[in-house]
Design a protein around this motif. Structure first.
Motif, short mmCIF file in Angstrom:
data_model
loop_
_atom_site.label_atom_id
_atom_site.label_comp_id
_atom_site.label_asym_id
_atom_site.label_seq_id
_atom_site.Cartn_x
_atom_site.Cartn_y
_atom_site.Cartn_z
N HIS A 122 43.61 36.53 46.30
CA HIS A 122 42.64 35.44 46.46
C HIS A 122 41.49 35.86 47.35
CE1 HIS A 122 41.27 31.50 48.29
NE2 HIS A 122 41.05 31.35 47.00
N TRP A 123 41.76 36.68 48.35
CA TRP A 123 40.73 37.10 49.30
C TRP A 123 39.81 38.16 48.70
CZ3 TRP A 123 41.91 40.29 54.32
CH2 TRP A 123 40.77 40.31 55.14
N GLN A 124 40.43 39.18 48.06
CA GLN A 124 39.65 40.34 47.65
C GLN A 124 39.88 40.76 46.20
OE1 GLN A 124 37.39 41.90 49.54
NE2 GLN A 124 37.77 40.65 51.35
N GLY A 125 40.73 40.06 45.46
CA GLY A 125 41.13 40.55 44.16
C GLY A 125 40.81 39.64 43.01
N ALA A 126 41.74 39.56 42.05
CA ALA A 126 41.49 38.91 40.77
C ALA A 126 41.36 37.39 40.87
CB ALA A 126 42.61 39.27 39.79
N ALA A 127 41.90 36.78 41.93
CA ALA A 127 41.80 35.33 42.09
C ALA A 127 40.64 34.92 43.00
CB ALA A 127 43.10 34.76 42.64
N ARG A 128 39.83 35.87 43.38
CA ARG A 128 38.71 35.56 44.28
C ARG A 128 37.78 34.55 43.61
NH1 ARG A 128 35.24 40.25 47.41
NH2 ARG A 128 34.09 38.86 48.82
N GLY A 129 37.39 33.52 44.35
CA GLY A 129 36.51 32.50 43.82
C GLY A 129 37.23 31.35 43.14
N HIS A 130 38.56 31.43 43.02
CA HIS A 130 39.33 30.36 42.40
C HIS A 130 40.00 29.53 43.49
CE1 HIS A 130 39.15 31.63 38.13
NE2 HIS A 130 38.90 32.81 38.69
N ALA A 131 39.83 28.22 43.43
CA ALA A 131 40.40 27.34 44.45
C ALA A 131 41.88 27.08 44.25
CB ALA A 131 39.64 26.02 44.49
N ASN A 132 42.36 27.24 43.01
CA ASN A 132 43.76 26.93 42.70
C ASN A 132 44.33 28.03 41.82
OD1 ASN A 132 43.99 24.04 43.83
ND2 ASN A 132 42.15 23.97 42.57
N ALA A 133 45.27 28.79 42.36
CA ALA A 133 45.74 29.98 41.66
C ALA A 133 47.22 30.21 41.92
CB ALA A 133 44.96 31.20 42.11
N LEU A 134 47.86 30.81 40.93
CA LEU A 134 49.22 31.34 41.07
C LEU A 134 49.11 32.85 40.93
CD1 LEU A 134 52.41 31.18 40.97
CD2 LEU A 134 52.14 31.04 38.47
N CYS A 135 49.67 33.58 41.88
CA CYS A 135 49.72 35.03 41.78
C CYS A 135 51.18 35.46 41.78
CB CYS A 135 48.97 35.69 42.93
SG CYS A 135 47.21 35.25 42.99
N MET A 136 51.49 36.46 40.96
CA MET A 136 52.87 36.85 40.72
C MET A 136 53.04 38.36 40.84
SD MET A 136 53.47 34.60 37.28
CE MET A 136 55.16 35.16 37.11
N VAL A 137 54.22 38.75 41.31
CA VAL A 137 54.66 40.13 41.26
C VAL A 137 55.83 40.20 40.29
CG1 VAL A 137 55.54 42.09 42.56
CG2 VAL A 137 53.96 40.50 43.65
N VAL A 138 55.67 40.95 39.22
CA VAL A 138 56.74 41.09 38.22
C VAL A 138 57.18 42.55 38.26
CG1 VAL A 138 57.43 40.74 35.83
CG2 VAL A 138 55.65 39.30 36.83
N SER A 139 58.32 42.77 38.86
CA SER A 139 58.81 44.13 39.08
C SER A 139 60.32 44.10 39.00
CB SER A 139 58.30 44.62 40.45
OG SER A 139 58.65 45.97 40.65
N THR A 140 61.01 44.65 40.02
CA THR A 140 62.46 44.58 40.06
C THR A 140 62.92 43.12 40.09
OG1 THR A 140 62.48 46.67 41.26
CG2 THR A 140 64.50 45.37 41.31
N GLY A 141 62.14 42.29 40.76
CA GLY A 141 62.31 40.84 40.73
C GLY A 141 61.02 40.20 40.29
N VAL A 142 60.96 38.89 40.38
CA VAL A 142 59.74 38.15 40.06
C VAL A 142 59.46 37.21 41.23
CG1 VAL A 142 58.58 36.54 38.50
CG2 VAL A 142 60.13 38.28 37.57
N ALA A 252 46.25 32.50 36.63
CA ALA A 252 47.49 33.16 37.02
C ALA A 252 47.21 34.66 37.04
CB ALA A 252 48.62 32.84 36.05
N VAL A 253 47.54 35.28 38.14
CA VAL A 253 47.31 36.72 38.33
C VAL A 253 48.67 37.40 38.37
CG1 VAL A 253 46.41 38.47 39.91
CG2 VAL A 253 45.20 36.29 39.64
N ILE A 254 48.83 38.46 37.59
CA ILE A 254 50.13 39.13 37.49
C ILE A 254 49.99 40.59 37.89
CG2 ILE A 254 52.06 39.73 36.01
CD1 ILE A 254 51.46 37.33 34.32
N GLY A 255 50.76 40.98 38.90
CA GLY A 255 50.83 42.37 39.33
C GLY A 255 52.27 42.85 39.29
#
Length: 317
Positions: A122-142, A252-255
């Motif tokens: 949200h600060w520096q990445g793909a959700a920058r400029g969005h007031a309402n966002a979900l960001c996710m890490v999909v790896s060994t877990g979610v 929704a941002v997925i990493g």
């Protein structure tokens, strides 16, 4: 004295990373140690102390106003304790108190690693400029986190937005968390690979059975590998759509490692989202890859510390 830096820690089962981060998200100083995850809690804490000691050894330490910690979870920000699944020596471990004793009385903020990633995106990445966002890490877990009304929303314990344990299949497989049919039980890397193997996918000559190997097979057109990713994509889409319906996110941002599969994941995910996000106020929801990479943990921990400090000094309503 100028206090324009935050100290940040990103604690995982493999590595403890630290940094001094400025108000523009730039890493001024870095430090890291391997996580002695197979050792007792005190040994792990000594590795944390070594990272902090390295950060504190230089002249920039005097500019540090606050300390942020993003840790593998579960975490409990209310008590300042952590119980990471991948660090068995830490169970209800008083991490905040331990760090506070090392940082000269500076305020210390604890969030889960998914929330830290969210803060970074949200600060520096793909959700920058969005007031309402979900960001996710999909790896060994979610894991994941939420930004609502332009502010990071960690919740009382620092775990809000943990989308991996939304149930999307009420008759699904038991999840280690105690529920059934969780997003993580379907869409995490090990579960993508598990399903592919169970349905006849054969690894290559090197015997690699990881999700990355399944992704490579899917890119090559293997139908079983493709179906395993399609099922994971539908689970993610169902969880994202449910979250969007509840709190009205618009991105929704997925990493994480599974996101590295690229179109093998994102193409069926976007298609499935059109099936699940039908209501008018969520139909414009977009899904994009994360941008912050391996620095997300420390940048996000710094962002959480900065937000907490701003709220501390904000005038009462």
């Amino acid at each position: 004295m100028q206090t324009d830096l935050s100290a940040a820690l990103d604690i995982g089962g493999t590595k403890i990373a630290g940094a001094l981060v400025d108000t523009h998200g730039r890493l001024v100083v870095r430090a890291a140690r391997p996580t002695p995850a197979d050792k007792d809690g005190a040994t792990v804490m000594r590795a944390v102390a070594e990272v902090i000691g390295e950060l504190a050894a230089g002249p920039d330490w005097s500019r540090v106003a606050a300390v942020g910690i993003g840790s593998a979870g579960p975490v409990d920000a209310a008590t300042g304790t952590v119980s990471p699944v991948n660090i068995p020596g830490w169970r209800d471990f008083p991490l905040v108190a331990g760090v506070r004793a090392l940082v000269g009385g500076r305020p210390v903020v604890l969030v889960g690693d998914g929330v830290a990633m969210t803060a970074a995106e949200h600060w520096q990445g793909a959700a920058r400029g969005h007031a309402n966002a979900l960001c996710m890490v999909v790896s060994t877990g979610v894991g994941g986190g939420l930004v609502l009304n332009g502010r990071l929303h960690p919740g009382p314990t620092g775990n809000a937005g943990h989308i991996g344990h939304i149930s999307v299949d009420i008759d699904g497989d038991p999840c280690p968390c105690g529920s059934r049919g969780c997003v993580e039980r379907i869409a995490s890397g090990p579960n993508i690979a598990r399903r592919a193997l169970a349905h006849g996918w054969q690894p290559g000559p090197d015997g690699d059975t990881s999700a990355a190997a399944v992704a490579a097979a899917a890119h090559a057109g293997d139908p079983v590998a493709l179906r395993s990713f399609q099922r994971a994509a539908r689970a993610l889409a169902a969880g994202i759509a449910a979250t969007a319906t509840l709190v009205e996110i618009d991105i929704a941002v997925i990493g994480g490692g599974v996101a590295g599969a690229g179109d093998v994941l994102f193409r069926p995910l976007r298609a499935a989202l059109r099936d699940y996000a039908k209501l008018s106020f969520v139909s414009g929801l977009t899904v994009v890859p994360a941008q912050m990479g391996t620095d997300a943990g420390v940048v996000g921990a710094a962002a959480a510390a900065q937000q907490s400090r701003l709220e501390e000094f904000a005038p009462a309503p």
